[in-house]
Design a protein around this motif. Structure first.
Motif, mmCIF file in Angstrom:
data_model
loop_
_atom_site.group_PDB
_atom_site.id
_atom_site.type_symbol
_atom_site.label_atom_id
_atom_site.label_comp_id
_atom_site.label_asym_id
_atom_site.label_seq_id
_atom_site.Cartn_x
_atom_site.Cartn_y
_atom_site.Cartn_z
ATOM 1 N N TRP A 146 0.836 -1.145 -0.035
ATOM 2 C CA TRP A 146 0.052 -0.070 0.018
ATOM 3 C C TRP A 146 0.723 1.179 0.057
ATOM 4 O O TRP A 146 0.828 2.127 -0.797
ATOM 5 N N LEU A 147 1.749 1.171 0.833
ATOM 6 C CA LEU A 147 2.744 2.523 0.769
ATOM 7 C C LEU A 147 3.534 2.693 -0.479
ATOM 8 O O LEU A 147 3.545 3.600 -1.037
ATOM 9 N N LYS A 148 4.111 1.564 -1.118
ATOM 10 C CA LYS A 148 4.614 1.739 -2.481
ATOM 11 C C LYS A 148 3.802 2.092 -3.273
ATOM 12 O O LYS A 148 4.255 2.781 -4.408
ATOM 13 N N GLY A 149 2.504 1.540 -3.379
ATOM 14 C CA GLY A 149 1.576 1.941 -4.264
ATOM 15 C C GLY A 149 0.997 3.609 -4.305
ATOM 16 O O GLY A 149 0.439 4.168 -5.207
ATOM 17 N N ASN A 150 1.555 3.905 -2.988
ATOM 18 C CA ASN A 150 1.175 5.313 -2.714
ATOM 19 C C ASN A 150 2.256 6.520 -3.027
ATOM 20 O O ASN A 150 2.467 7.307 -2.298
ATOM 21 N N ASP A 151 3.255 5.888 -3.474
ATOM 22 C CA ASP A 151 4.510 6.593 -3.640
ATOM 23 C C ASP A 151 5.295 7.085 -2.537
ATOM 24 O O ASP A 151 6.094 8.154 -2.596
ATOM 25 N N VAL A 152 5.164 6.138 -1.438
ATOM 26 C CA VAL A 152 6.127 6.561 -0.244
ATOM 27 C C VAL A 152 7.401 5.862 -0.583
ATOM 28 O O VAL A 152 7.569 4.737 -1.089
ATOM 29 N N SER A 153 8.364 6.773 -0.119
ATOM 30 C CA SER A 153 9.781 6.042 -0.426
ATOM 31 C C SER A 153 10.225 5.076 0.499
ATOM 32 O O SER A 153 10.137 5.293 1.637
ATOM 33 N N HIS B 136 12.860 1.428 1.367
ATOM 34 C CA HIS B 136 13.919 0.793 1.164
ATOM 35 C C HIS B 136 14.191 -0.315 1.678
ATOM 36 O O HIS B 136 13.584 -0.713 2.780
ATOM 37 N N LEU B 137 15.116 -1.208 1.303
ATOM 38 C CA LEU B 137 15.224 -2.607 1.971
ATOM 39 C C LEU B 137 16.519 -2.560 2.719
ATOM 40 O O LEU B 137 17.598 -1.954 2.446
ATOM 41 N N ASN B 138 16.382 -3.212 4.120
ATOM 42 C CA ASN B 138 17.592 -3.084 4.884
ATOM 43 C C ASN B 138 18.439 -4.418 4.353
ATOM 44 O O ASN B 138 17.885 -5.283 3.521
ATOM 45 N N LYS B 139 19.588 -4.648 5.001
ATOM 46 C CA LYS B 139 20.400 -6.072 4.667
ATOM 47 C C LYS B 139 19.659 -7.243 4.923
ATOM 48 O O LYS B 139 20.135 -8.277 4.262
ATOM 49 N N ASN B 140 18.658 -7.237 5.765
ATOM 50 C CA ASN B 140 17.988 -8.440 5.956
ATOM 51 C C ASN B 140 16.618 -8.856 5.053
ATOM 52 O O ASN B 140 15.937 -9.533 5.149
ATOM 53 N N GLY B 141 16.637 -7.626 4.158
ATOM 54 C CA GLY B 141 15.500 -7.943 3.142
ATOM 55 C C GLY B 141 14.080 -7.576 3.712
ATOM 56 O O GLY B 141 13.008 -7.615 3.073
ATOM 57 N N SER B 142 14.036 -6.680 4.878
ATOM 58 C CA SER B 142 12.972 -5.766 5.205
ATOM 59 C C SER B 142 12.716 -4.695 4.657
ATOM 60 O O SER B 142 13.688 -3.793 4.408
ATOM 61 N N TRP B 143 11.523 -4.312 4.344
ATOM 62 C CA TRP B 143 11.371 -2.747 4.053
ATOM 63 C C TRP B 143 11.086 -1.798 4.906
ATOM 64 O O TRP B 143 10.389 -1.991 6.253
#
Length: 71
Positions: A11-18, A20-27
């Motif tokens: 939902w955040l990505k679909g609403n153009d919120v910036s 990023h992924l951390n080294k463990n693969g969490s957004w």
């Protein structure tokens, strides 16, 4: 009744919120946008009740959505 599920990250990505992924693969994103996301989802999808273990989501909800805190 329940007829689906919604990913906060999607939902955040679909609403153009910036995001990023951390080294463990969490957004991750800005904290204020993260805590407001579920309120945005509730408003967009007419959610009547939000049940969550984090009280921080409550302050962003409007009076149309009941918040139930389950610690």
């Amino acid at each position: 009744h329940f007829d689906g599920h919604i990913s906060v990250v999607d939902w955040l990505k679909g609403n153009d919120v910036s995001m990023h992924l951390n080294k463990n693969g969490s957004w991750y994103c800005d904290e204020s946008e993260w805590w407001a996301a579920k309120a945005g989802i509730c408003k967009e999808f007419d959610v009547d009740v939000l049940i969550d273990d984090s009280i921080k989501y409550k302050e962003h909800l409007d009076n149309k959505t009941l918040f139930v805190h389950i610690p």
